[in-house]
Design an enzyme around this catalytic site. Structure first.
Site, PDB file in Angstrom:
ATOM      1  N   LYS A  58      40.046  26.670  21.784  1.00 53.26           N
ATOM      2  CA  LYS A  58      38.984  26.646  20.767  1.00 53.26           C
ATOM      3  C   LYS A  58      39.570  26.838  19.367  1.00 53.26           C
ATOM      4  CE  LYS A  58      35.392  28.570  23.812  1.00 53.26           C
ATOM      5  NZ  LYS A  58      34.560  29.770  24.094  1.00 53.26           N
ATOM      6  N   ALA A  74      37.055  33.035  20.766  1.00 58.55           N
ATOM      7  CA  ALA A  74      37.038  33.951  21.912  1.00 58.55           C
ATOM      8  C   ALA A  74      36.388  33.270  23.098  1.00 58.55           C
ATOM      9  CB  ALA A  74      36.299  35.242  21.563  1.00 58.55           C
ATOM     10  N   ASP A  75      36.657  33.812  24.287  1.00 55.27           N
ATOM     11  CA  ASP A  75      36.023  33.316  25.497  1.00 55.27           C
ATOM     12  C   ASP A  75      35.855  34.487  26.466  1.00 55.27           C
ATOM     13  OD1 ASP A  75      35.230  30.569  26.738  1.00 55.27           O
ATOM     14  OD2 ASP A  75      36.156  31.694  28.379  1.00 55.27           O
ATOM     15  N   THR A  76      34.707  34.511  27.144  1.00 56.53           N
ATOM     16  CA  THR A  76      34.367  35.619  28.037  1.00 56.53           C
ATOM     17  C   THR A  76      33.979  35.086  29.399  1.00 56.53           C
ATOM     18  OG1 THR A  76      33.529  36.920  26.177  1.00 56.53           O
ATOM     19  CG2 THR A  76      32.814  37.603  28.368  1.00 56.53           C
TER      20      THR A  76
END
Length: 205
Positions: A58, A74-76
Site C-alpha cells: 500500500k 497499515a494492514d490488520t
C-alpha cells in the site's frame, strides 16, 4: 496571532476512518490517498507475512503519487486456528465468524509501513484478544448494528464489539488498526515530527 500551520507532513494511504482518528492523536497534518490493491493472501502465506506484505505494498503504490511526502500505510488481520480472518462477505459469514471467536482467544496482527527517502520500513504489532461466550442472538444482533460489516475479524474493539472483549494483551490502537507506538517509531526514524505545537492535526483539504 498567526493561524496554525496546516502544511501536510505525511500522506496516509488508507480509507479507514479508524486510522484517520488514531493518526490524529499524533497531531501530524496529512493528506489522504486510497490505495487500489488486491488483498488476497498468497498460497501458504503466514498471517504475519500477509499483513506486512499488504502494508508495504500500500505504501509503495501510493508513494509515487504522494505529493512528495512520506507515505504511511497499515494492514490488520485477525488470526484464529492459524487462519486469516478478513472482512466478512455477508451476514452468514459474519455471524459464523463471531461464533467462532466466542469464548476463545485470537491474535490481531497489524503491520504499519512508511515509504520515505527511497525505502520502505515497517513494524509489526501483535495483540491477543479473548472474547467471552456469545449467544447466537447476540451475534445476530451485533451483525445487525452494521458495525462488523467492514472490519477485519468481523468486530470493532472501539465500538459495540467492546462488550465481547474479556481480555486484551498488546496494543489497543493496534487492534483498532494503527499501532501508535510502532507508528511513532517509524515517523521519528524518518524525521517526521509529531505533536508539533500549533501545527494542527488531521487531514489537510
Amino acid at each position: 496571532m498567526p493561524a496554525p500551520s496546516r502544511v501536510p507532513l505525511l500522506c496516509l494511504a488508507s480509507a479507514s476512518p479508524r486510522r484517520r482518528e488514531l493518526l490524529g492523536q499524533l497531531s501530524v497534518p496529512y493528506v489522504l490517498a486510497v490505495p487500489n490493491i488486491d488483498e488476497a493472501a498468497l498460497a501458504g502465506e503466514s498471517a504475519a507475512d500477509y499483513v506486512v506484505r499488504m502494508a508495504r505494498a500500500k505504501a509503495r503504490i501510493v508513494h509515487p503519487n504522494g505529493v512528495g511526502l512520506p507515505v504511511l500505510a497499515a494492514d490488520t488481520t485477525v488470526v484464529i486456528d492459524e487462519r486469516i480472518c478478513g472482512k466478512p462477505a455477508n451476514a452468514e459469514e459474519g455471524i459464523a465468524l463471531l461464533l467462532q471467536l466466542s469464548g476463545r482467544s485470537h491474535e490481531v496482527l497489524t503491520a504499519v509501513a512508511l515509504a520515505a527517502a527511497g525505502e520502505v520500513n515497517h513494524r509489526l504489532s501483535r495483540s491477543e484478544v479473548r472474547f467471552r461466550h456469545l449467544s447466537l442472538a447476540e451475534a445476530i444482533a451485533y451483525w445487525n448494528t452494521g458495525e462488523p460489516h467492514d472490519k477485519a475479524g468481523g468486530y470493532a474493539v472501539q465500538g459495540h464489539g467492546a462488550v465481547f472483549v474479556e481480555h486484551l494483551a498488546g496494543s489497543y490502537s493496534g487492534v483498532m488498526g494503527l499501532p501508535l507506538f510502532e507508528t511513532a517509531e517509524l515517523l521519528a526514524a524518518a524525521g517526521v515530527a509529531y505533536w508539533l505545537e500549533g501545527s494542527g492535526s488531521g487531514a489537510v483539504r
